[in-house]
Design a protein around this motif. Structure first.
Motif, short mmCIF file in Angstrom:
data_model
loop_
_atom_site.label_atom_id
_atom_site.label_comp_id
_atom_site.label_asym_id
_atom_site.label_seq_id
_atom_site.Cartn_x
_atom_site.Cartn_y
_atom_site.Cartn_z
N ALA A 1 0.67 -1.31 -0.03
CA ALA A 1 -0.07 -0.03 0.16
C ALA A 1 0.75 1.21 0.01
O ALA A 1 0.28 2.34 0.02
CB ALA A 1 -0.94 0.08 1.09
N ILE B 1 2.81 4.32 -1.17
CA ILE B 1 2.54 5.31 -2.28
C ILE B 1 3.63 6.02 -2.93
O ILE B 1 4.48 6.31 -2.14
CB ILE B 1 1.66 6.05 -1.98
CG1 ILE B 1 0.50 5.40 -1.28
CG2 ILE B 1 0.95 6.89 -3.02
CD1 ILE B 1 -0.83 4.97 -1.33
N ASN B 2 3.63 6.11 -4.24
CA ASN B 2 4.79 6.53 -5.14
C ASN B 2 4.11 7.15 -6.33
O ASN B 2 4.06 6.11 -7.51
CB ASN B 2 5.72 5.76 -5.00
CG ASN B 2 7.04 6.36 -5.90
OD1 ASN B 2 7.09 7.41 -6.08
ND2 ASN B 2 8.17 5.49 -6.07
N SER B 3 3.70 8.19 -6.56
CA SER B 3 3.07 8.70 -7.87
C SER B 3 3.23 10.35 -8.27
O SER B 3 4.02 10.90 -7.57
CB SER B 3 1.43 8.49 -7.77
OG SER B 3 1.13 9.45 -6.87
N ARG C 1 5.61 9.16 0.80
CA ARG C 1 4.86 7.97 0.90
C ARG C 1 3.90 8.06 1.99
O ARG C 1 4.14 8.30 3.08
CB ARG C 1 5.53 6.64 0.87
CG ARG C 1 6.96 6.52 -0.20
CD ARG C 1 7.81 5.39 0.18
NE ARG C 1 8.85 5.45 -0.74
CZ ARG C 1 9.46 4.40 -1.34
NH1 ARG C 1 8.76 3.10 -1.16
NH2 ARG C 1 10.46 4.58 -2.23
N GLU D 1 -2.17 6.54 -5.69
CA GLU D 1 -0.97 6.52 -4.73
C GLU D 1 -0.82 7.98 -3.90
O GLU D 1 -0.88 8.96 -4.58
CB GLU D 1 0.09 5.91 -5.18
CG GLU D 1 0.00 4.66 -5.84
CD GLU D 1 1.17 4.20 -6.84
OE1 GLU D 1 2.06 5.08 -7.00
OE2 GLU D 1 1.46 3.04 -6.97
N LYS D 2 -0.60 7.59 -2.73
CA LYS D 2 -0.57 8.74 -1.92
C LYS D 2 0.63 9.37 -1.35
O LYS D 2 1.46 8.68 -1.10
CB LYS D 2 -1.48 8.75 -0.68
CG LYS D 2 -2.84 8.15 -0.80
CD LYS D 2 -3.90 8.86 -1.68
CE LYS D 2 -5.06 7.87 -1.70
NZ LYS D 2 -5.16 7.25 -2.54
#
Length: 464
Positions: free
Chosen positions: A21, A23-25, A284, A440-441
């Motif tokens: 879970a 996140i990386n966007s 992340r 992704e956050k």
């Protein structure tokens, strides 16, 4: 001697696969939700948590922070059934050591008996209910209640002798005169937890993905970690869940803590925007299961574990280089970089906070009433840390996270301001929708708070 600011550094080359879970966007994936969505109908008005994935909407009714009936349900369904942090093994270094601590609304004796076994008892005399131990900490082979003198071995067994004919010979055959042990006491590594329910999942099952984070913290030192100094204790006139949200809220830092950001910018020579980056590869949000979550990010401050800054000088650099080399030997370069460089703000549901940032802080808190909580905090450090770096770590602990530091007074004012406003305004909902449509956050999105509230809703409202 090491100073208190830091330089920016890199992130591991690829995401850690242990956290699916994580996140990386890209920022351009974000689509802002409707700023003022319509909330209508009695069902939504009465709901505590309102989530609409299609509309990218997440709201929390402010009754959650003010209603005594909700607090009563939290005491029953959260603080009486969840695993709650009671202390670190390093606080009880030897057999017969003890401490007293309020955990989840109950006063406890957390101790090691003569054989060195860890135990936890309710700090209540079985005779007439007085507190058995009134000292904060110490070493004792037995405990004696000051009211009528009933005494107990430090394994909880009744140790007094009654006068003849005052009680029948089998009076304590059912253990009614012994100290009452908590139903369950378990540890993960050196972190000890209690559970007031005799049934339910084990601590290991409950911690879920948070175990990996506790492992990262343990890996700061190959010889162990220890609580340093005493306990910070203070009260906040705000609901306990506001401190949960605040503890891993990356969105508020540059505004609420602008004084500290400006101080660091001057000390490091970097602009304020460099202090806490939200670049996709360096920011992340992590869901850890069962309501636990964290944010992980890169910041410019120094980290005594192994992130050097110029103000520490050549001597400090040599120490840090040696630390980094040893971490790489033990854990490989990727994990070593993560231990040394990545900052983490972790919440283990419901109320254990670990801040692995410019210092390492353990914090817990419990509500006394809907608008007031008591907070306890401790500094955690490697047992074998060099004196200069230990001094820097403790200065960082006090300077930023202490009750009189840069951050905590700012946060207290923000939380108490919100709590006061809940009495005086008509708007019924808090918004926790930031970044909801992003797949992704980042650390400054609010998914980690939504993770907490979904678990809260499941336990308190019975809604999956």
């Amino acid at each position: 001697m090491p100073g208190r600011a830091g330089t920016r550094s890199g992130w591991p080359d690829r995401p850690n696969s242990r956290y699916p879970a994580m996140i990386n966007s890209r920022r351009d994936q974000f689509i802002m939700a409707d700023a003022d969505p319509k909330i209508s109908g009695a069902a939504k008005t009465d709901a505590i948590v309102v989530e609409d994935e299609a509309a990218a909407l997440f709201r929390v009714n402010r009754r959650a922070f003010t209603d005594p009936d909700i607090l009563a349900r939290e005491r029953e369904h959260i603080f009486s059934t969840c695993w709650l942090y009671v202390g670190h093994a390093s606080e009880l270094k030897k057999p017969n050591d003890f401490l007293t601590r309020d955990v989840g609304g109950r006063s406890l004796i957390f101790n090691r008996d003569r054989k060195g076994t860890f135990r936890a008892f309710f700090n209540v005399c079985p005779h007439r209910g007085a507190a058995v131990v009134r000292d904060k900490a110490g070493s004792a082979i037995s405990f004696r209640c000051f009211y009528h003198g009933w005494a107990f071995n430090n394994n909880g067994q009744f140790g007094s002798r009654f006068e003849a004919d005052t009680y029948p010979p089998d009076f304590n055959s059912d253990g009614c005169a012994n100290l009452r042990a908590v139903p369950r006491l378990e540890s993960y590594g050196d972190f000890w937890f209690v559970n007031y329910s005799s049934s339910g999942e084990s601590l290991g099952e409950y911690l879920g993905g948070a175990k990996e984070v506790l492992d990262l913290i343990a890996d700061h030192s190959e010889v162990g970690m220890e609580i340093v100094g005493g306990t910070q204790e203070y009260s906040i006139r705000a609901n306990w869940k506001l401190l949960v949200e605040n503890s891993f809220d990356g969105y508020h830092a540059s505004e609420t803590h602008s004084t500290y950001v400006d101080y660091l910018a001057d000390a490091t020579g970097y602009g304020a925007q460099m202090l806490m980056t939200n670049r996709p590869s360096l920011s992340r949000g992590v869901e850890l299961g069962n309501g636990h979550a964290m944010i992980e990010y890169i910041a410019a401050w120094g980290r005594p574990v192994a992130q050097w800054i110029p103000t520490w000088g050549d001597k400090g650099k040599a120490v840090v280089d040696a630390k980094r080399k040893r971490l790489e030997e033990l854990h490989g370069p990727e994990r070593a970089r993560r231990i040394a460089r990545a900052n983490r703000n972790i919440v283990i549901f419901p109320n254990l906070v670990i801040n692995d940032i410019m210092s390492l802080t353990v914090r817990t808190f419990y509500p006394e009433e809907p608008g007031r909580m008591n907070v306890q905090g401790w500094a955690l450090a490697p047992v074998d840390e060099e004196p200069d770096f230990r001094r820097t770590r403790l200065e960082n602990f006090l300077e930023f996270l202490g009750p009189g530091g840069f951050a905590t007074p700012d946060d207290v004012e923000a939380l108490e301001s919100a709590q006061r406003s809940y009495r005086t305004i008509d708007a019924p909902f808090n918004d926790i929708s930031r970044g909801m449509r992003r797949a992704e956050k980042y650390h400054d999105d609010e998914e980690q708070m939504r993770v907490f509230w979904r678990e809260w809703r499941r336990r308190v409202e019975g809604v999956a």
